[in-house]
Structure formats: structure tokens, C-alpha cells
Write a protein that holds these residues in place. Sequence first.
Motif, PDB file in Angstrom:
ATOM      1  N   ALA A 336       0.824  -1.206   0.000  1.00 39.11           N
ATOM      2  CA  ALA A 336       0.000   0.000   0.000  1.00 39.11           C
ATOM      3  C   ALA A 336       0.862   1.262   0.000  1.00 39.11           C
ATOM      4  CB  ALA A 336      -0.921  -0.002   1.217  1.00 39.11           C
ATOM      5  N   LEU A 337       1.948   1.273   0.769  1.00 42.88           N
ATOM      6  CA  LEU A 337       2.840   2.436   0.795  1.00 42.88           C
ATOM      7  C   LEU A 337       3.534   2.638  -0.548  1.00 42.88           C
ATOM      8  CD1 LEU A 337       4.439   2.059   4.341  1.00 42.88           C
ATOM      9  CD2 LEU A 337       2.979   3.932   3.556  1.00 42.88           C
ATOM     10  N   GLU A 338       3.924   1.551  -1.188  1.00 41.96           N
ATOM     11  CA  GLU A 338       4.561   1.669  -2.513  1.00 41.96           C
ATOM     12  C   GLU A 338       3.572   2.215  -3.535  1.00 41.96           C
ATOM     13  OE1 GLU A 338       6.075  -2.233  -3.211  1.00 41.96           O
ATOM     14  OE2 GLU A 338       8.034  -1.785  -2.302  1.00 41.96           O
ATOM     15  N   LEU A 339       2.298   1.833  -3.410  1.00 41.43           N
ATOM     16  CA  LEU A 339       1.276   2.370  -4.305  1.00 41.43           C
ATOM     17  C   LEU A 339       1.143   3.881  -4.114  1.00 41.43           C
ATOM     18  CD1 LEU A 339      -1.116   2.060  -6.275  1.00 41.43           C
ATOM     19  CD2 LEU A 339      -2.571   1.597  -4.296  1.00 41.43           C
ATOM     20  N   MET A 340       1.070   4.334  -2.855  1.00 35.93           N
ATOM     21  CA  MET A 340       0.959   5.761  -2.575  1.00 35.93           C
ATOM     22  C   MET A 340       2.217   6.496  -3.030  1.00 35.93           C
ATOM     23  SD  MET A 340      -2.061   6.158  -1.160  1.00 35.93           S
ATOM     24  CE  MET A 340      -1.970   7.787  -0.430  1.00 35.93           C
ATOM     25  N   ASP A 341       3.382   5.904  -2.788  1.00 35.10           N
ATOM     26  CA  ASP A 341       4.637   6.551  -3.165  1.00 35.10           C
ATOM     27  C   ASP A 341       4.774   6.619  -4.682  1.00 35.10           C
ATOM     28  OD1 ASP A 341       6.962   7.752  -1.880  1.00 35.10           O
ATOM     29  OD2 ASP A 341       8.138   6.180  -2.849  1.00 35.10           O
ATOM     30  N   GLY A 342       4.279   5.582  -5.363  1.00 35.89           N
ATOM     31  CA  GLY A 342       4.324   5.590  -6.818  1.00 35.89           C
ATOM     32  C   GLY A 342       3.444   6.663  -7.428  1.00 35.89           C
ATOM     33  N   ARG A 343       2.387   7.050  -6.722  1.00 34.78           N
ATOM     34  CA  ARG A 343       1.510   8.127  -7.199  1.00 34.78           C
ATOM     35  C   ARG A 343       2.131   9.503  -6.985  1.00 34.78           C
ATOM     36  NH1 ARG A 343      -4.349   6.155  -4.652  1.00 34.78           N
ATOM     37  NH2 ARG A 343      -4.646   4.324  -6.002  1.00 34.78           N
ATOM     38  N   GLY A 344       3.223   9.538  -6.205  1.00 31.15           N
ATOM     39  CA  GLY A 344       3.915  10.807  -6.001  1.00 31.15           C
ATOM     40  C   GLY A 344       3.329  11.665  -4.896  1.00 31.15           C
ATOM     41  N   TRP A 345       2.409  11.122  -4.082  1.00 31.40           N
ATOM     42  CA  TRP A 345       1.787  11.877  -2.985  1.00 31.40           C
ATOM     43  C   TRP A 345       1.190  13.194  -3.485  1.00 31.40           C
ATOM     44  CZ3 TRP A 345       1.322   9.141   1.437  1.00 31.40           C
ATOM     45  CH2 TRP A 345       2.185   8.048   1.612  1.00 31.40           C
ATOM     46  N   VAL A 346       0.492  13.103  -4.612  1.00 30.59           N
ATOM     47  CA  VAL A 346      -0.167  14.286  -5.177  1.00 30.59           C
ATOM     48  C   VAL A 346      -1.492  14.492  -4.462  1.00 30.59           C
ATOM     49  CG1 VAL A 346       0.924  14.025  -7.429  1.00 30.59           C
ATOM     50  CG2 VAL A 346      -1.242  12.885  -6.987  1.00 30.59           C
ATOM     51  N   PRO A 347      -2.014  15.724  -4.461  1.00 30.76           N
ATOM     52  CA  PRO A 347      -3.284  15.994  -3.770  1.00 30.76           C
ATOM     53  C   PRO A 347      -4.392  15.056  -4.217  1.00 30.76           C
ATOM     54  CG  PRO A 347      -2.238  18.036  -4.411  1.00 30.76           C
ATOM     55  CD  PRO A 347      -1.427  16.938  -5.033  1.00 30.76           C
ATOM     56  N   SER A 348      -5.203  14.635  -3.265  1.00 34.94           N
ATOM     57  CA  SER A 348      -6.250  13.657  -3.524  1.00 34.94           C
ATOM     58  C   SER A 348      -7.599  14.315  -3.714  1.00 34.94           C
ATOM     59  CB  SER A 348      -6.349  12.673  -2.346  1.00 34.94           C
ATOM     60  OG  SER A 348      -5.161  11.950  -2.184  1.00 34.94           O
ATOM     61  N   GLY A 349      -8.474  13.599  -4.393  1.00 31.58           N
ATOM     62  CA  GLY A 349      -9.881  13.965  -4.422  1.00 31.58           C
ATOM     63  C   GLY A 349     -10.209  15.198  -5.230  1.00 31.58           C
ATOM     64  N   PRO A 350     -11.494  15.560  -5.230  1.00 33.73           N
ATOM     65  CA  PRO A 350     -11.950  16.732  -5.986  1.00 33.73           C
ATOM     66  C   PRO A 350     -11.287  18.009  -5.493  1.00 33.73           C
ATOM     67  CG  PRO A 350     -13.808  15.362  -5.278  1.00 33.73           C
ATOM     68  CD  PRO A 350     -12.607  14.846  -4.568  1.00 33.73           C
ATOM     69  N   SER A 351     -11.120  18.961  -6.401  1.00 36.17           N
ATOM     70  CA  SER A 351     -10.473  20.222  -6.029  1.00 36.17           C
ATOM     71  C   SER A 351     -11.414  21.133  -5.255  1.00 36.17           C
ATOM     72  CB  SER A 351      -9.964  20.951  -7.279  1.00 36.17           C
ATOM     73  OG  SER A 351     -11.039  21.208  -8.176  1.00 36.17           O
ATOM     74  N   ARG A 352     -12.735  20.945  -5.399  1.00 40.35           N
ATOM     75  CA  ARG A 352     -13.687  21.783  -4.672  1.00 40.35           C
ATOM     76  C   ARG A 352     -13.846  21.244  -3.256  1.00 40.35           C
ATOM     77  NH1 ARG A 352     -18.906  21.504  -3.338  1.00 40.35           N
ATOM     78  NH2 ARG A 352     -19.192  19.544  -4.488  1.00 40.35           N
ATOM     79  N   LEU A 353     -13.493  22.075  -2.279  1.00 44.83           N
ATOM     80  CA  LEU A 353     -13.579  21.636  -0.897  1.00 44.83           C
ATOM     81  C   LEU A 353     -15.044  21.618  -0.443  1.00 44.83           C
ATOM     82  CD1 LEU A 353     -10.572  23.487   0.767  1.00 44.83           C
ATOM     83  CD2 LEU A 353     -10.674  21.222  -0.268  1.00 44.83           C
ATOM     84  N   PRO A 354     -15.371  20.716   0.456  1.00 42.35           N
ATOM     85  CA  PRO A 354     -16.756  20.627   0.915  1.00 42.35           C
ATOM     86  C   PRO A 354     -17.133  21.805   1.797  1.00 42.35           C
ATOM     87  CG  PRO A 354     -15.358  19.155   2.171  1.00 42.35           C
ATOM     88  CD  PRO A 354     -14.507  19.701   1.077  1.00 42.35           C
ATOM     89  N   GLU A 355     -18.415  22.043   1.893  1.00 34.03           N
ATOM     90  CA  GLU A 355     -18.932  23.077   2.791  1.00 34.03           C
ATOM     91  C   GLU A 355     -18.732  22.643   4.233  1.00 34.03           C
ATOM     92  OE1 GLU A 355     -23.315  25.012   3.936  1.00 34.03           O
ATOM     93  OE2 GLU A 355     -23.092  23.592   2.276  1.00 34.03           O
ATOM     94  N   ASP A 356     -18.486  23.616   5.127  1.00 33.45           N
ATOM     95  CA  ASP A 356     -18.353  23.321   6.542  1.00 33.45           C
ATOM     96  C   ASP A 356     -19.710  23.485   7.217  1.00 33.45           C
ATOM     97  OD1 ASP A 356     -17.146  22.892   9.103  1.00 33.45           O
ATOM     98  OD2 ASP A 356     -17.261  25.052   9.430  1.00 33.45           O
ATOM     99  N   GLY A 357     -20.138  22.454   7.948  1.00 34.43           N
ATOM    100  CA  GLY A 357     -21.489  22.452   8.498  1.00 34.43           C
ATOM    101  C   GLY A 357     -21.596  22.786   9.970  1.00 34.43           C
ATOM    102  N   ALA A 358     -20.568  23.408  10.576  1.00 30.68           N
ATOM    103  CA  ALA A 358     -20.609  23.672  12.018  1.00 30.68           C
ATOM    104  C   ALA A 358     -21.763  24.592  12.397  1.00 30.68           C
ATOM    105  CB  ALA A 358     -19.283  24.267  12.480  1.00 30.68           C
ATOM    106  N   GLU A 359     -21.931  25.683  11.667  1.00 31.75           N
ATOM    107  CA  GLU A 359     -23.015  26.614  11.973  1.00 31.75           C
ATOM    108  C   GLU A 359     -24.372  25.951  11.730  1.00 31.75           C
ATOM    109  OE1 GLU A 359     -24.465  31.192  10.895  1.00 31.75           O
ATOM    110  OE2 GLU A 359     -22.722  30.298   9.890  1.00 31.75           O
ATOM    111  N   GLN A 360     -24.455  25.174  10.662  1.00 35.88           N
ATOM    112  CA  GLN A 360     -25.697  24.473  10.345  1.00 35.88           C
ATOM    113  C   GLN A 360     -26.046  23.461  11.435  1.00 35.88           C
ATOM    114  OE1 GLN A 360     -25.477  22.403   6.620  1.00 35.88           O
ATOM    115  NE2 GLN A 360     -27.595  21.666   6.706  1.00 35.88           N
ATOM    116  N   ALA A 361     -25.034  22.761  11.957  1.00 40.98           N
ATOM    117  CA  ALA A 361     -25.279  21.792  13.024  1.00 40.98           C
ATOM    118  C   ALA A 361     -25.749  22.485  14.292  1.00 40.98           C
ATOM    119  CB  ALA A 361     -24.007  20.994  13.298  1.00 40.98           C
ATOM    120  N   ALA A 362     -25.152  23.640  14.617  1.00 35.63           N
ATOM    121  CA  ALA A 362     -25.579  24.384  15.797  1.00 35.63           C
ATOM    122  C   ALA A 362     -27.043  24.809  15.670  1.00 35.63           C
ATOM    123  CB  ALA A 362     -24.683  25.602  16.004  1.00 35.63           C
ATOM    124  N   GLN A 363     -27.423  25.272  14.494  1.00 36.98           N
ATOM    125  CA  GLN A 363     -28.805  25.686  14.290  1.00 36.98           C
ATOM    126  C   GLN A 363     -29.753  24.489  14.351  1.00 36.98           C
ATOM    127  OE1 GLN A 363     -29.726  28.990  14.110  1.00 36.98           O
ATOM    128  NE2 GLN A 363     -31.712  28.024  14.501  1.00 36.98           N
TER     129      GLN A 363
END
Length: 375
Positions: A336-363
Motif C-alpha cells: 500500500a505504501l509503494e502504491l501511494m509513493d508511486g503516485r507521487g503523494w499528489v493531492p487527492s480527491g476533488p479540487s472543490r472543498l466541501p462546505e463546513d457544516g458547524a453553523e448548520q449543526a448548531a442551528q
Amino acid sequence: MTHPRRRVLLLSDDDVVTGTLRRLARIGEHLTAEADVVMATLAGQAAAGPQAPSFPLQRIGSHHSLNADREVWERDYLLPRLDRLMGGFAPDVLVVDGDFPARVLDRLDRAHPAVQLHVTSAAETAPVGRPRARSAGAMVQLGEITEDDGESADATAPLLDAAALGATGGALTEDGGGGGARRPCVVLDLPGLSPDTTAAVEDLALEFFASRRPEWTVALLDTTVARQPSPGVESISGGATAELVSRTVGALAVPGHRAVHTWTPARIPTLWLTEGPGGERPIRGAAQRSRRRLRPDQQDAMRGRAARCAEAGWGHHAELDGPQDMDALRSRLTEALELMDGRGWVPSGPSRLPEDGAEQAAQAILTAASTSAAA
């Protein structure tokens, strides 16, 4: 008793695996605009976040930290302290996040007039066959980063860990070097693995990165292994900070709520590690180390998060069978580490960050409390 502002008591269990203290502290900060807030927690000396919360925080020793029998601890230690806190603060709302004895919550429910709400994660299934407090039907569900866009209608947006707010991983800097003169860092965030598996994974990972990435620092986050300090290795307790996230280029993590909502929103490539049932058995001759054991539903939630993270492009998932067969563990982890290292440890996942729901959870908590009180 009616107060000019609502009084909210936040009650969290141990922060180490699920991140309940940190996520509840974030919600509490948003509740303070409309309510007086006090928090009680079973977590030890770890900070609730990169900065201490602005409201009072009372620590109550867990039965693990006190090395006490659980039933005696519930009856003679936990319940009297919560009784005094409820009686003195007189909250209108009790918000519970984490695994608390049902009989203690039932007793508080009968003895105090507060509305009792429970915070849960969308990835965590309700325990089957466990007694529930009378008012425990009121539930506030937190969304998950690992879910698709079609989130459940009764779930908030994902609630990000405080360390991830405004911080991006070291791999995202323009020079690709983890923040200029600072050394890039890979984080081992392993709370939730059995002690012997944790020790084995740390040994193998330290060996791997010393050989493949000697220019990197390895950070052991909230480790249960008592290691001697060594060059290029740092030990950090109390959860991640924004400074750590900013220089992190990769992570090995157990997919609890805290880890997923720290490394994923920062787009840090992560090897998600889960453990099979064999990990509960100590290796022959090993010391019996006490730890908070995960319930089956929590273990299922871990595996579900890891699988969805991998499917969504948020890293890679590897299941470990425990340290009884060290050759098998070494082979699986190295692959598993060799697989990750072979990918070059490039940023993962979609570039659009998810919304933060802290205020929504409080409400959602305030709304659920009002609805329950009117019922």
C-alpha cells in the motif's frame, strides 16, 4: 427554569478515535451566539482543538484513565459529577456526542428537565438492542465528506475539523516542498488500531520513509506507543493543528470522523488503514495494554468511510489483519505504501472543498431542542 438565553450543556466522550470533543467544540462556538454554553468531556489532557474553546470546559476522568471498574465508575464517579453539573448549571438542553452509559443518561433524563439531544455521524449506525434514554429520539446527524452530493435530508453539511480550516497540505504549496524551508511531513494518525498493530505499523512506516523519503519528517499523532525521540520523528498529542496540516504531504490514518474531516478537506493523500478482528488479540508475550475498544458498529463505520474515501479519490484503503502474522502485515502495508509513493503523494480527491457544516449543526440543535420542548 426559563433563562433569557438558552443554556446548553455539551457532553462528549473521549476524543481519541471519533473526534467527538473537537467536533462538539466547533459546534459549541456557533451556539454561543444564541446560548450560554458549558462543555464536559471524558477526554484527558488533549486540547479540544488548535485553540481552547471560548466557553468553560470541565474534564471528567474516564474509567480507562482512572483504571476503574466501569459499573463502579458510572455509579460512584460519573453520575454524581454530572448530577452536580446539571443541578448547578441548570441547562435547557443537554447535547450528547459519543458513547455514554445508557443508564446514566436515563438517570439524568429522569432527574433533570433538560431536553436531551444526541449528535451522530451519517456514517455511524445506531447500536442495535442497546437501551436508550427516554428523550434520545431527538437526533442531529452530521454529514460526511465521503458521501455523494445527494446527502440525506436530515443531515447537516460535513463538519470539518478545526485544524483543516484555512489550511492546505504541504503538497499544495507552489514549490511543492511543504512550505519553503520547512521539511515536508507525513503524519501517522492511528488512534483506533490495537496497540500491537499500532506499534507494528509505526515501525514499518518509519523504516519505509527513512529509506524512501529521508528528507521528510514523520509525525506520530496521538500515538499509544512510548517511543524514544529520534531524528526526523516528532510526537504530537491533542489532535492536528493548522500548522501541522500546512506542512503535511501525506498521511496514514484510521478513518474516524476526526481523521477523515482533517486530511480530506485539506486534499492530503491518505492511506486509510482499518483492522480485522485479529487485531484485538495481543501477540504472544506482548504486554496487555488497555485501550478504548471500538463497538462493531463503529468498526463498520470505519470500513465504510475508508471504502467511500477510496472510491471518491480521497486516497487508498488497506485492511490489516493484525500483528500475529508479521510477514503478512509487512507485505500488505509495504504494498500500500509503494502504491501511494508511486503516485507521487499528489493531492487527492476533488479540487472543490466541501462546505463546513458547524453553523448548520448548531442551528439544527437549537431547532431540534425547540421542537422537543414544545412536544
